[in-house]
Motif scaffolding. Sequence first.
Motif, PDB file in Angstrom:
ATOM      1  N   THR A   1      47.705 -95.077 -24.172  1.00 51.14           N
ATOM      2  CA  THR A   1      47.312 -95.989 -23.096  1.00 51.14           C
ATOM      3  C   THR A   1      46.852 -97.310 -23.694  1.00 51.14           C
ATOM      4  O   THR A   1      46.429 -97.386 -24.844  1.00 51.14           O
ATOM      5  CB  THR A   1      46.179 -95.412 -22.221  1.00 51.14           C
ATOM      6  OG1 THR A   1      45.101 -95.043 -23.064  1.00 51.14           O
ATOM      7  CG2 THR A   1      46.663 -94.216 -21.428  1.00 51.14           C
ATOM      8  N   LEU A   2      46.962 -98.340 -22.886  1.00 50.87           N
ATOM      9  CA  LEU A   2      46.654 -99.687 -23.331  1.00 50.87           C
ATOM     10  C   LEU A   2      46.055-100.412 -22.136  1.00 50.87           C
ATOM     11  O   LEU A   2      46.536-100.258 -21.012  1.00 50.87           O
ATOM     12  CB  LEU A   2      47.962-100.371 -23.758  1.00 50.87           C
ATOM     13  CG  LEU A   2      47.886-101.801 -24.247  1.00 50.87           C
ATOM     14  CD1 LEU A   2      47.198-101.852 -25.615  1.00 50.87           C
ATOM     15  CD2 LEU A   2      49.279-102.391 -24.355  1.00 50.87           C
ATOM     16  N   SER A   3      45.019-101.186 -22.393  1.00 45.23           N
ATOM     17  CA  SER A   3      44.477-102.015 -21.326  1.00 45.23           C
ATOM     18  C   SER A   3      45.421-103.201 -21.156  1.00 45.23           C
ATOM     19  O   SER A   3      45.575-104.020 -22.054  1.00 45.23           O
ATOM     20  CB  SER A   3      43.084-102.499 -21.726  1.00 45.23           C
ATOM     21  OG  SER A   3      42.617-103.393 -20.755  1.00 45.23           O
ATOM     22  N   ALA A   4      46.133-103.241 -20.009  1.00 39.90           N
ATOM     23  CA  ALA A   4      47.129-104.293 -19.792  1.00 39.90           C
ATOM     24  C   ALA A   4      47.032-104.758 -18.341  1.00 39.90           C
ATOM     25  O   ALA A   4      47.809-104.340 -17.490  1.00 39.90           O
ATOM     26  CB  ALA A   4      48.527-103.766 -20.103  1.00 39.90           C
ATOM     27  N   PRO A   5      46.035-105.608 -18.059  1.00 36.03           N
ATOM     28  CA  PRO A   5      45.761-106.005 -16.661  1.00 36.03           C
ATOM     29  C   PRO A   5      46.935-106.668 -15.957  1.00 36.03           C
ATOM     30  O   PRO A   5      47.018-106.644 -14.737  1.00 36.03           O
ATOM     31  CB  PRO A   5      44.579-106.974 -16.770  1.00 36.03           C
ATOM     32  CG  PRO A   5      44.356-107.226 -18.222  1.00 36.03           C
ATOM     33  CD  PRO A   5      45.108-106.222 -19.019  1.00 36.03           C
ATOM     34  N   GLN A   6      47.867-107.240 -16.722  1.00 41.57           N
ATOM     35  CA  GLN A   6      49.013-107.908 -16.078  1.00 41.57           C
ATOM     36  C   GLN A   6      50.056-106.910 -15.581  1.00 41.57           C
ATOM     37  O   GLN A   6      50.985-107.268 -14.884  1.00 41.57           O
ATOM     38  CB  GLN A   6      49.648-108.939 -17.030  1.00 41.57           C
ATOM     39  CG  GLN A   6      50.410-108.353 -18.224  1.00 41.57           C
ATOM     40  CD  GLN A   6      49.515-108.032 -19.421  1.00 41.57           C
ATOM     41  OE1 GLN A   6      48.332-107.718 -19.282  1.00 41.57           O
ATOM     42  NE2 GLN A   6      50.081-108.098 -20.615  1.00 41.57           N
ATOM     43  N   TRP A   7      49.907-105.626 -15.959  1.00 46.27           N
ATOM     44  CA  TRP A   7      50.841-104.591 -15.531  1.00 46.27           C
ATOM     45  C   TRP A   7      50.180-103.689 -14.496  1.00 46.27           C
ATOM     46  O   TRP A   7      48.973-103.472 -14.561  1.00 46.27           O
ATOM     47  CB  TRP A   7      51.245-103.713 -16.722  1.00 46.27           C
ATOM     48  CG  TRP A   7      52.145-104.375 -17.693  1.00 46.27           C
ATOM     49  CD1 TRP A   7      51.768-105.174 -18.734  1.00 46.27           C
ATOM     50  CD2 TRP A   7      53.568-104.297 -17.751  1.00 46.27           C
ATOM     51  NE1 TRP A   7      52.882-105.583 -19.428  1.00 46.27           N
ATOM     52  CE2 TRP A   7      53.990-105.064 -18.850  1.00 46.27           C
ATOM     53  CE3 TRP A   7      54.532-103.628 -16.976  1.00 46.27           C
ATOM     54  CZ2 TRP A   7      55.335-105.195 -19.193  1.00 46.27           C
ATOM     55  CZ3 TRP A   7      55.865-103.761 -17.319  1.00 46.27           C
ATOM     56  CH2 TRP A   7      56.265-104.547 -18.419  1.00 46.27           C
TER      57      TRP A   7
ATOM     58  N   HIS B   1      48.831-100.307 -12.879  1.00 47.15           N
ATOM     59  CA  HIS B   1      48.299 -99.089 -13.479  1.00 47.15           C
ATOM     60  C   HIS B   1      49.393 -98.028 -13.545  1.00 47.15           C
ATOM     61  O   HIS B   1      50.109 -97.801 -12.574  1.00 47.15           O
ATOM     62  CB  HIS B   1      47.125 -98.588 -12.628  1.00 47.15           C
ATOM     63  CG  HIS B   1      46.643 -97.235 -13.054  1.00 47.15           C
ATOM     64  ND1 HIS B   1      45.838 -97.064 -14.153  1.00 47.15           N
ATOM     65  CD2 HIS B   1      46.874 -96.002 -12.542  1.00 47.15           C
ATOM     66  CE1 HIS B   1      45.586 -95.755 -14.294  1.00 47.15           C
ATOM     67  NE2 HIS B   1      46.204 -95.099 -13.334  1.00 47.15           N
TER      68      HIS B   1
ATOM     69  N   THR C   1      53.845 -96.294 -24.197  1.00 50.58           N
ATOM     70  CA  THR C   1      52.548 -96.929 -24.025  1.00 50.58           C
ATOM     71  C   THR C   1      52.413 -97.265 -22.541  1.00 50.58           C
ATOM     72  O   THR C   1      53.303 -97.890 -21.952  1.00 50.58           O
ATOM     73  CB  THR C   1      52.435 -98.206 -24.868  1.00 50.58           C
ATOM     74  OG1 THR C   1      52.690 -97.847 -26.241  1.00 50.58           O
ATOM     75  CG2 THR C   1      51.048 -98.819 -24.762  1.00 50.58           C
TER      76      THR C   1
ATOM     77  N   ALA D   1      50.067 -98.654 -19.196  1.00 50.23           N
ATOM     78  CA  ALA D   1      48.953 -99.495 -18.783  1.00 50.23           C
ATOM     79  C   ALA D   1      47.901 -98.653 -18.076  1.00 50.23           C
ATOM     80  O   ALA D   1      48.223 -97.856 -17.205  1.00 50.23           O
ATOM     81  CB  ALA D   1      49.458-100.581 -17.829  1.00 50.23           C
ATOM     82  N   GLU D   2      46.626 -98.809 -18.499  1.00 52.00           N
ATOM     83  CA  GLU D   2      45.583 -98.002 -17.840  1.00 52.00           C
ATOM     84  C   GLU D   2      44.847 -98.789 -16.781  1.00 52.00           C
ATOM     85  O   GLU D   2      45.025 -99.978 -16.655  1.00 52.00           O
ATOM     86  CB  GLU D   2      44.614 -97.431 -18.850  1.00 52.00           C
ATOM     87  CG  GLU D   2      43.993 -98.440 -19.788  1.00 52.00           C
ATOM     88  CD  GLU D   2      43.058 -97.778 -20.805  1.00 52.00           C
ATOM     89  OE1 GLU D   2      43.146 -96.548 -21.021  1.00 52.00           O
ATOM     90  OE2 GLU D   2      42.244 -98.489 -21.382  1.00 52.00           O
TER      91      GLU D   2
END
Length: 69
Positions: free
Chosen positions: A35-41, A43, A66, A68-69
């Motif tokens: 998981t990766l913190s990816a606010p532009q994607w 959840h 990977t 998006a969380e």
Amino acid sequence: GPREDAYVMPHLIGMNVADAVRRLESVNVKRKLLTLSAPQWPHGAVVDQTPTAGTRIPVSTTAELTVAE
């Protein structure tokens, strides 16, 4: 000797992780989820994959997704 089944890695980036996992399970490819913190994607979207789409992989390969969380 018997040839190991190979499979072409599908393009999973942008898909929902549940759909991506079903896609891999349908061809018996194991997967590891990161998981990766990816606010532009959204959840649960797949934001990266290894191997890259179009790569020929033996079914013994573990694909890494990977998410998006």
